[in-house]
Design an enzyme around this catalytic site. Structure first.
Site, PDB file in Angstrom:
ATOM      1  N   LYS A 178     -22.084   2.485 -15.513  1.00 20.09           N
ATOM      2  CA  LYS A 178     -20.727   2.546 -15.173  1.00 20.09           C
ATOM      3  C   LYS A 178     -19.578   2.706 -16.282  1.00 20.09           C
ATOM      4  O   LYS A 178     -18.726   3.742 -16.410  1.00 20.09           O
ATOM      5  CB  LYS A 178     -20.334   1.665 -14.041  1.00 20.09           C
ATOM      6  CG  LYS A 178     -21.302   1.423 -12.830  1.00 20.09           C
ATOM      7  CD  LYS A 178     -20.767   0.527 -11.724  1.00 20.09           C
ATOM      8  CE  LYS A 178     -20.864  -0.938 -12.417  1.00 20.09           C
ATOM      9  NZ  LYS A 178     -22.187  -1.382 -12.700  1.00 20.09           N
ATOM     10  N   ARG A 213     -16.098  -3.921  -4.882  1.00 26.17           N
ATOM     11  CA  ARG A 213     -17.565  -4.593  -4.774  1.00 26.17           C
ATOM     12  C   ARG A 213     -17.858  -5.110  -3.544  1.00 26.17           C
ATOM     13  O   ARG A 213     -19.141  -5.751  -3.564  1.00 26.17           O
ATOM     14  CB  ARG A 213     -17.668  -5.502  -5.816  1.00 26.17           C
ATOM     15  CG  ARG A 213     -18.420  -5.109  -7.120  1.00 26.17           C
ATOM     16  CD  ARG A 213     -18.409  -6.039  -8.254  1.00 26.17           C
ATOM     17  NE  ARG A 213     -19.615  -6.139  -9.257  1.00 26.17           N
ATOM     18  CZ  ARG A 213     -19.170  -5.962 -10.597  1.00 26.17           C
ATOM     19  NH1 ARG A 213     -17.968  -5.449 -10.746  1.00 26.17           N
ATOM     20  NH2 ARG A 213     -20.033  -6.150 -11.374  1.00 26.17           N
ATOM     21  N   ARG A 229     -27.936  -4.735 -24.373  1.00 22.87           N
ATOM     22  CA  ARG A 229     -26.530  -4.501 -24.318  1.00 22.87           C
ATOM     23  C   ARG A 229     -25.834  -5.385 -25.264  1.00 22.87           C
ATOM     24  O   ARG A 229     -25.919  -6.505 -25.379  1.00 22.87           O
ATOM     25  CB  ARG A 229     -25.700  -4.714 -22.906  1.00 22.87           C
ATOM     26  CG  ARG A 229     -24.430  -4.476 -22.881  1.00 22.87           C
ATOM     27  CD  ARG A 229     -23.541  -4.103 -21.775  1.00 22.87           C
ATOM     28  NE  ARG A 229     -23.881  -4.972 -20.488  1.00 22.87           N
ATOM     29  CZ  ARG A 229     -23.358  -4.939 -19.511  1.00 22.87           C
ATOM     30  NH1 ARG A 229     -22.856  -3.748 -19.014  1.00 22.87           N
ATOM     31  NH2 ARG A 229     -23.325  -6.036 -18.564  1.00 22.87           N
ATOM     32  N   ARG A 266     -23.284 -10.210 -24.014  1.00 19.34           N
ATOM     33  CA  ARG A 266     -22.491 -11.004 -22.946  1.00 19.34           C
ATOM     34  C   ARG A 266     -23.226 -12.091 -22.394  1.00 19.34           C
ATOM     35  O   ARG A 266     -24.403 -11.831 -22.043  1.00 19.34           O
ATOM     36  CB  ARG A 266     -22.132  -9.856 -21.680  1.00 19.34           C
ATOM     37  CG  ARG A 266     -20.890  -8.985 -21.722  1.00 19.34           C
ATOM     38  CD  ARG A 266     -20.818  -8.069 -20.768  1.00 19.34           C
ATOM     39  NE  ARG A 266     -20.923  -8.427 -19.489  1.00 19.34           N
ATOM     40  CZ  ARG A 266     -20.602  -7.549 -18.559  1.00 19.34           C
ATOM     41  NH1 ARG A 266     -20.369  -6.127 -18.798  1.00 19.34           N
ATOM     42  NH2 ARG A 266     -20.872  -7.874 -17.346  1.00 19.34           N
ATOM     43  N   ARG A 275     -27.038 -11.360 -10.410  1.00 23.04           N
ATOM     44  CA  ARG A 275     -26.050 -10.368 -10.294  1.00 23.04           C
ATOM     45  C   ARG A 275     -26.736  -9.226  -9.537  1.00 23.04           C
ATOM     46  O   ARG A 275     -26.154  -8.467  -8.751  1.00 23.04           O
ATOM     47  CB  ARG A 275     -25.407  -9.858 -11.645  1.00 23.04           C
ATOM     48  CG  ARG A 275     -24.494 -11.114 -12.169  1.00 23.04           C
ATOM     49  CD  ARG A 275     -24.383 -10.654 -13.852  1.00 23.04           C
ATOM     50  NE  ARG A 275     -23.793  -9.418 -14.309  1.00 23.04           N
ATOM     51  CZ  ARG A 275     -23.948  -8.824 -15.394  1.00 23.04           C
ATOM     52  NH1 ARG A 275     -24.897  -9.389 -16.025  1.00 23.04           N
ATOM     53  NH2 ARG A 275     -23.455  -7.819 -15.302  1.00 23.04           N
TER      54      ARG A 275
HETATM   55  P1  ADP Z   1     -22.468  -0.937 -16.391  1.00 24.78           P
HETATM   56  O1  ADP Z   1     -21.083  -0.719 -16.838  1.00 24.78           O
HETATM   57  O2  ADP Z   1     -22.912  -0.254 -15.376  1.00 24.78           O
HETATM   58  O3  ADP Z   1     -22.905  -2.522 -16.284  1.00 24.78           O
HETATM   59  P2  ADP Z   1     -23.010  -0.052 -19.033  1.00 24.78           P
HETATM   60  O4  ADP Z   1     -22.297   1.093 -19.113  1.00 24.78           O
HETATM   61  O5  ADP Z   1     -22.499  -1.169 -19.819  1.00 24.78           O
HETATM   62  O6  ADP Z   1     -23.392  -0.450 -17.622  1.00 24.78           O
HETATM   63  O7  ADP Z   1     -24.659   0.164 -19.681  1.00 24.78           O
HETATM   64  C1  ADP Z   1     -25.602  -1.037 -19.657  1.00 24.78           C
HETATM   65  C2  ADP Z   1     -26.376  -0.796 -20.956  1.00 24.78           C
HETATM   66  O8  ADP Z   1     -27.121   0.380 -20.814  1.00 24.78           O
HETATM   67  C3  ADP Z   1     -25.580  -0.527 -22.424  1.00 24.78           C
HETATM   68  O9  ADP Z   1     -26.264  -1.176 -23.224  1.00 24.78           O
HETATM   69  C4  ADP Z   1     -25.491   0.857 -22.440  1.00 24.78           C
HETATM   70  O10 ADP Z   1     -25.328   1.370 -23.908  1.00 24.78           O
HETATM   71  C5  ADP Z   1     -26.749   1.340 -21.866  1.00 24.78           C
HETATM   72  N1  ADP Z   1     -26.851   2.632 -21.406  1.00 24.78           N
HETATM   73  C6  ADP Z   1     -25.860   3.244 -20.540  1.00 24.78           C
HETATM   74  N2  ADP Z   1     -26.307   4.458 -19.976  1.00 24.78           N
HETATM   75  C7  ADP Z   1     -27.499   4.614 -20.448  1.00 24.78           C
HETATM   76  C8  ADP Z   1     -28.458   5.672 -20.386  1.00 24.78           C
HETATM   77  N3  ADP Z   1     -28.343   6.742 -19.587  1.00 24.78           N
HETATM   78  N4  ADP Z   1     -29.698   5.498 -20.877  1.00 24.78           N
HETATM   79  C9  ADP Z   1     -30.099   4.416 -21.707  1.00 24.78           C
HETATM   80  N5  ADP Z   1     -29.209   3.249 -21.877  1.00 24.78           N
HETATM   81  C10 ADP Z   1     -27.848   3.405 -21.331  1.00 24.78           C
HETATM   82  P1  AMP Z   2     -18.943  -6.019 -14.864  1.00 23.65           P
HETATM   83  O1  AMP Z   2     -18.142  -6.131 -16.174  1.00 23.65           O
HETATM   84  O2  AMP Z   2     -18.594  -5.029 -13.836  1.00 23.65           O
HETATM   85  O3  AMP Z   2     -20.428  -6.383 -14.880  1.00 23.65           O
HETATM   86  O4  AMP Z   2     -18.483  -7.553 -13.962  1.00 23.65           O
HETATM   87  C1  AMP Z   2     -18.614  -8.757 -14.523  1.00 23.65           C
HETATM   88  C2  AMP Z   2     -18.630  -9.666 -13.726  1.00 23.65           C
HETATM   89  O5  AMP Z   2     -17.105  -9.860 -13.315  1.00 23.65           O
HETATM   90  C3  AMP Z   2     -19.173  -9.689 -12.331  1.00 23.65           C
HETATM   91  O6  AMP Z   2     -20.278 -10.436 -12.327  1.00 23.65           O
HETATM   92  C4  AMP Z   2     -18.312 -10.531 -11.615  1.00 23.65           C
HETATM   93  O7  AMP Z   2     -18.168 -11.984 -11.784  1.00 23.65           O
HETATM   94  C5  AMP Z   2     -16.854 -10.054 -11.923  1.00 23.65           C
HETATM   95  N1  AMP Z   2     -16.403  -9.032 -11.370  1.00 23.65           N
HETATM   96  C6  AMP Z   2     -16.238  -7.602 -11.546  1.00 23.65           C
HETATM   97  N2  AMP Z   2     -15.732  -6.871 -10.828  1.00 23.65           N
HETATM   98  C7  AMP Z   2     -15.545  -7.557  -9.705  1.00 23.65           C
HETATM   99  C8  AMP Z   2     -15.170  -7.274  -8.360  1.00 23.65           C
HETATM  100  N3  AMP Z   2     -14.635  -6.024  -7.885  1.00 23.65           N
HETATM  101  N4  AMP Z   2     -15.124  -8.183  -7.376  1.00 23.65           N
HETATM  102  C9  AMP Z   2     -15.447  -9.347  -7.874  1.00 23.65           C
HETATM  103  N5  AMP Z   2     -15.891  -9.747  -8.975  1.00 23.65           N
HETATM  104  C10 AMP Z   2     -15.813  -8.888  -9.776  1.00 23.65           C
END
Ligand code: ADP
Ligand code: AMP
Length: 225
Positions: free
Chosen positions: A13, A87, A126, A159, A170
């Site tokens: 995302k 969410r 990541r 992270r 999660r």
């Molecule tokens: P989210 O925001 O949904 O938690 P991220 O955008 O942070 O996901 O992506 C999670 C991990 O996967 C990151 O390390 C990112 O670089 C990697 N990633 C994102 N999209 C892809 C993809 N299409 N193929 C492989 N790795 C990806």
């Molecule tokens: P993310 O960066 O989207 O993976 O979110 C990291 C953490 O932030 C989640 O595991 C939750 O603890 C909190 N969080 C992010 N967005 C929300 C939301 N819309 N509602 C509640 N908690 C959230």
């Protein structure tokens, strides 16, 4: 364009939202990033959110709504990408009221689908820039210099909530509390578009753009009828 990016942790995302914002000029509102910033800064909302974020639990709905309300006030009328929000169904309902109050509407929900084993592997690799928030992956998208951000030279860190046990938790929270949003938006008549998030980043982006265009075309032809 007001778009929600929905998907489990690690679906891409943030990666896709940043590309889409760059391409479209829309503002990206990523509640997870806003919370991490608030935790780092030690603000009162950050202090309250900390224990939830670290445990992989959802932060209470009212705190999240407040964050989004503040951000949305500065966003252009037709340009916001919501990453990681809403969410829960309760957040979605409050969000609808907020959008109506601000005279905005939701154009589409993009669901990024990725299998659980791929998510766990991705999240263990990541790395995020501690200075600018850019996201890398040890396997699929490493930085040019190990441990250093390509954009700003900042230090890359894992992270705390990406450790395998918290990731499993999660993912469970996502299934229980966030997946019901798909049925919620389908019932509301909002276009819900699934994209296969297991393909390379640029292909996923291309699919998202294509889905958004199709949703826009459908909306236009509906308006002409
Ligand atoms: P989210 O925001 O949904 O938690 P991220 O955008 O942070 O996901 O992506 C999670 C991990 O996967 C990151 O390390 C990112 O670089 C990697 N990633 C994102 N999209 C892809 C993809 N299409 N193929 C492989 N790795 C990806
Ligand atoms: P993310 O960066 O989207 O993976 O979110 C990291 C953490 O932030 C989640 O595991 C939750 O603890 C909190 N969080 C992010 N967005 C929300 C939301 N819309 N509602 C509640 N908690 C959230």
């Amino acid at each position: 364009m007001n778009v929600i990016l929905l998907g489990p942790p690690g679906a891409g995302k943030g990666t896709q939202g940043a590309l889409l914002a760059e391409r479209s000029g829309a503002v990206r509102i990523a509640t997870g990033e806003l919370l991490r910033e608030a935790v780092r800064a030690g603000t009162p909302p950050g202090q309250k959110a900390r224990k939830y974020v670290e445990a992989g639990e959802l932060v209470p709905d009212d705190a999240i709504l407040e964050l989004v309300r503040e951000r949305l006030a500065d966003a252009p009328a037709d340009g916001a990408i919501f990453d990681g929000f809403p969410r829960t169904v309760a957040q979605a309902e409050a969000f609808e009221a907020l959008l109506a109050e601000l005279g905005r509407s939701l154009d589409a929900v993009i669901v990024i689908d990725v299998a659980e084993d791929v998510l766990v592997r991705r999240l263990s690799g990541r790395r995020t820039c501690s200075a600018c928030g850019a996201v890398y992956n040890a396997d699929s998208g490493p930085p040019s210099v190990p441990g250093r951000c390509d954009v700003c030279g900042g230090t890359l860190v894992a992270r705390a909530d990406d450790d395998p046990a918290t990731v499993r938790h999660r993912l469970g929270v996502h299934v229980e509390q966030t997946l019901p949003l798909i049925a919620h938006y389908q019932a509301a008549g909002t276009p819900v578009c699934h994209v296969d998030g297991e393909r390379p980043v640029d292909e996923v982006q291309r699919d998202i753009v294509r889905s958004l265009r199709a949703a826009e075309d459908a909306r236009r032809s509906e308006a002409h009828r």
